[in-house]
Design a protein around this motif. Structure first.
Motif, PDB file in Angstrom:
ATOM      1  N   VAL A  74       1.211  -0.967  -0.027  1.00  0.00           N
ATOM      2  CA  VAL A  74      -0.447  -0.205  -0.237  1.00  0.00           C
ATOM      3  C   VAL A  74       1.082   1.062   0.253  1.00  0.00           C
ATOM      4  CG1 VAL A  74      -2.178   1.590   1.416  1.00  0.00           C
ATOM      5  CG2 VAL A  74      -2.230  -1.463   1.262  1.00  0.00           C
ATOM      6  N   ALA A  75       1.738   0.887   0.683  1.00  0.00           N
ATOM      7  CA  ALA A  75       2.468   2.410   0.824  1.00  0.00           C
ATOM      8  C   ALA A  75       3.963   1.811   1.727  1.00  0.00           C
ATOM      9  CB  ALA A  75       2.119   3.650   2.019  1.00  0.00           C
ATOM     10  N   THR A  76       5.320   3.028   1.746  1.00  0.00           N
ATOM     11  CA  THR A  76       6.453   2.755   2.244  1.00  0.00           C
ATOM     12  C   THR A  76       6.844   4.005   2.611  1.00  0.00           C
ATOM     13  OG1 THR A  76       7.456   2.857  -0.174  1.00  0.00           O
ATOM     14  CG2 THR A  76       6.559   0.818   0.469  1.00  0.00           C
ATOM     15  N   ILE A  77       7.707   4.117   3.273  1.00  0.00           N
ATOM     16  CA  ILE A  77       8.593   5.288   3.553  1.00  0.00           C
ATOM     17  C   ILE A  77      10.330   4.639   3.847  1.00  0.00           C
ATOM     18  CG2 ILE A  77       8.045   5.237   6.067  1.00  0.00           C
ATOM     19  CD1 ILE A  77       7.696   7.947   6.062  1.00  0.00           C
ATOM     20  N   ARG A  78      10.976   5.664   3.589  1.00  0.00           N
ATOM     21  CA  ARG A  78      12.402   5.171   3.919  1.00  0.00           C
ATOM     22  C   ARG A  78      13.209   5.787   5.073  1.00  0.00           C
ATOM     23  NH1 ARG A  78      15.589   5.742  -1.514  1.00  0.00           N
ATOM     24  NH2 ARG A  78      15.543   7.379  -1.010  1.00  0.00           N
ATOM     25  N   TRP A  79      13.041   4.970   6.280  1.00  0.00           N
ATOM     26  CA  TRP A  79      13.434   5.953   6.928  1.00  0.00           C
ATOM     27  C   TRP A  79      14.939   6.880   7.041  1.00  0.00           C
ATOM     28  CZ3 TRP A  79      10.261   4.428  10.981  1.00  0.00           C
ATOM     29  CH2 TRP A  79       9.943   4.832  11.720  1.00  0.00           C
ATOM     30  N   SER A  80      15.565   6.678   6.469  1.00  0.00           N
ATOM     31  CA  SER A  80      16.566   7.395   6.021  1.00  0.00           C
ATOM     32  C   SER A  80      16.506   8.818   5.857  1.00  0.00           C
ATOM     33  CB  SER A  80      17.903   7.279   5.392  1.00  0.00           C
ATOM     34  OG  SER A  80      17.545   6.501   3.882  1.00  0.00           O
ATOM     35  N   ASP A  81      15.592   9.242   5.080  1.00  0.00           N
ATOM     36  CA  ASP A  81      15.233  10.790   4.355  1.00  0.00           C
ATOM     37  C   ASP A  81      13.453  10.810   4.013  1.00  0.00           C
ATOM     38  OD1 ASP A  81      15.674   9.940   1.119  1.00  0.00           O
ATOM     39  OD2 ASP A  81      14.238   8.513   2.370  1.00  0.00           O
ATOM     40  N   ARG A 106      -5.449   9.749  -0.101  1.00  0.00           N
ATOM     41  CA  ARG A 106      -5.909   9.506   0.738  1.00  0.00           C
ATOM     42  C   ARG A 106      -5.330   8.656   1.842  1.00  0.00           C
ATOM     43  NH1 ARG A 106      -9.949   5.175   0.458  1.00  0.00           N
ATOM     44  NH2 ARG A 106      -8.239   4.566  -0.823  1.00  0.00           N
ATOM     45  N   PHE A 107      -4.556   8.250   1.397  1.00  0.00           N
ATOM     46  CA  PHE A 107      -3.278   7.324   2.879  1.00  0.00           C
ATOM     47  C   PHE A 107      -2.040   8.792   2.734  1.00  0.00           C
ATOM     48  CE2 PHE A 107      -5.051   2.961   2.876  1.00  0.00           C
ATOM     49  CZ  PHE A 107      -6.661   3.492   2.729  1.00  0.00           C
ATOM     50  N   THR A 108      -1.944   8.368   3.976  1.00  0.00           N
ATOM     51  CA  THR A 108       0.163   9.308   3.990  1.00  0.00           C
ATOM     52  C   THR A 108       0.610   8.078   5.412  1.00  0.00           C
ATOM     53  OG1 THR A 108      -1.314  11.552   4.023  1.00  0.00           O
ATOM     54  CG2 THR A 108       0.351  11.130   5.118  1.00  0.00           C
ATOM     55  N   ILE A 109       2.014   7.643   4.666  1.00  0.00           N
ATOM     56  CA  ILE A 109       2.113   7.140   5.616  1.00  0.00           C
ATOM     57  C   ILE A 109       3.680   7.820   6.499  1.00  0.00           C
ATOM     58  CG2 ILE A 109       3.687   6.463   3.468  1.00  0.00           C
ATOM     59  CD1 ILE A 109       4.522   3.843   4.610  1.00  0.00           C
ATOM     60  N   SER A 110       3.815   8.054   7.506  1.00  0.00           N
ATOM     61  CA  SER A 110       5.062   8.973   8.121  1.00  0.00           C
ATOM     62  C   SER A 110       5.679   8.506   8.988  1.00  0.00           C
ATOM     63  CB  SER A 110       4.580  10.155   8.457  1.00  0.00           C
ATOM     64  OG  SER A 110       3.128   9.445   9.462  1.00  0.00           O
ATOM     65  N   ARG A 111       6.354   9.031   9.677  1.00  0.00           N
ATOM     66  CA  ARG A 111       7.538   8.375  10.536  1.00  0.00           C
ATOM     67  C   ARG A 111       7.864   9.345  12.131  1.00  0.00           C
ATOM     68  NH1 ARG A 111      10.882  10.411   7.672  1.00  0.00           N
ATOM     69  NH2 ARG A 111      13.356  10.502   8.730  1.00  0.00           N
ATOM     70  N   ASP A 112       7.932   8.308  12.630  1.00  0.00           N
ATOM     71  CA  ASP A 112       8.400   9.299  14.418  1.00  0.00           C
ATOM     72  C   ASP A 112       9.074   8.877  14.940  1.00  0.00           C
ATOM     73  OD1 ASP A 112       8.885  10.377  16.581  1.00  0.00           O
ATOM     74  OD2 ASP A 112       7.158  11.087  16.930  1.00  0.00           O
ATOM     75  N   ASP A 113      10.589   9.470  14.481  1.00  0.00           N
ATOM     76  CA  ASP A 113      12.138   8.500  15.339  1.00  0.00           C
ATOM     77  C   ASP A 113      12.240   8.435  16.657  1.00  0.00           C
ATOM     78  OD1 ASP A 113      13.770  10.737  12.658  1.00  0.00           O
ATOM     79  OD2 ASP A 113      12.619   9.154  12.074  1.00  0.00           O
ATOM     80  N   VAL A 150       5.837   4.028  12.920  1.00  0.00           N
ATOM     81  CA  VAL A 150       5.570   4.308  11.654  1.00  0.00           C
ATOM     82  C   VAL A 150       4.021   4.513  11.602  1.00  0.00           C
ATOM     83  CG1 VAL A 150       5.550   2.161  10.681  1.00  0.00           C
ATOM     84  CG2 VAL A 150       5.842   3.764   8.559  1.00  0.00           C
ATOM     85  N   TYR A 151       3.111   5.062  11.013  1.00  0.00           N
ATOM     86  CA  TYR A 151       1.744   5.961  10.857  1.00  0.00           C
ATOM     87  C   TYR A 151       1.724   5.332   9.495  1.00  0.00           C
ATOM     88  CZ  TYR A 151       2.873   7.614  15.029  1.00  0.00           C
ATOM     89  OH  TYR A 151       3.858   8.176  16.845  1.00  0.00           O
ATOM     90  N   LEU A 152       0.241   5.081   9.312  1.00  0.00           N
ATOM     91  CA  LEU A 152      -0.319   5.153   8.127  1.00  0.00           C
ATOM     92  C   LEU A 152      -1.864   6.064   8.170  1.00  0.00           C
ATOM     93  CD1 LEU A 152      -0.879   4.362   4.876  1.00  0.00           C
ATOM     94  CD2 LEU A 152      -2.023   2.323   5.229  1.00  0.00           C
ATOM     95  N   GLN A 153      -1.617   7.138   8.066  1.00  0.00           N
ATOM     96  CA  GLN A 153      -3.299   8.073   8.080  1.00  0.00           C
ATOM     97  C   GLN A 153      -3.766   7.902   6.977  1.00  0.00           C
ATOM     98  OE1 GLN A 153      -4.050   9.580  10.484  1.00  0.00           O
ATOM     99  NE2 GLN A 153      -5.992  10.014   9.289  1.00  0.00           N
TER     100      GLN A 153
END
Length: 118
Positions: free
Chosen positions: A47-54, A66-73, A78-81
């Motif tokens: 569905v979605a991916t996020i590269r942690w480094s950047d 509609r969906f947003t993936i994000s991270r909290d260091d 990692v979140y999927l809104q």
């Protein structure tokens, strides 16, 4: 890496949900985190991916906008809104992790069920 997903539930069409995936055991700077989903009788889809480094992200076409993936260091989470949910978003959602240089997701959390009623 140990992954713990949460946040699923039963919602109405048009509602929002936020899924969380807490990671433990490794620093994530060399990992890419992803959310997959599997609807009944269907294959598991990315569905979605996020590269942690950047923080760079990717989305499948059906969820773009509609969906947003994000991270909290700080929380290693990692979140999927998920906004404007549709019945076709109904599925078990899984978070997973892979080394960024690899194409194989080796680490999986348990699934969390999202049910969207029309």
């Amino acid at each position: 890496v140990q992954l713990q997903a949460s946040g699923g539930g039963f919602v109405q069409s048009g509602d929002s949900l936020r899924l969380s995936c807490a990671a433990a055991g490794r620093t994530l700077s060399t990992y890419t985190l992803g959310w997959f989903r599997q609807a009944p009788g269907k294959e598991r889809d990315l569905v979605a991916t996020i590269r942690w480094s950047d923080g760079s992200t990717w989305y499948r076409d059906s969820v773009k906008g509609r969906f947003t993936i994000s991270r909290d260091d700080a929380k290693n989470t990692v979140y999927l809104q998920m906004n404007s949910l549709k019945p076709e978003d109904t599925a078990v959602y899984y978070c997973a992790a892979r080394y960024t240089i690899s194409s194989t997701y080796n680490y999986w959390g348990q699934g969390t069920l999202v049910t969207v009623s029309s």
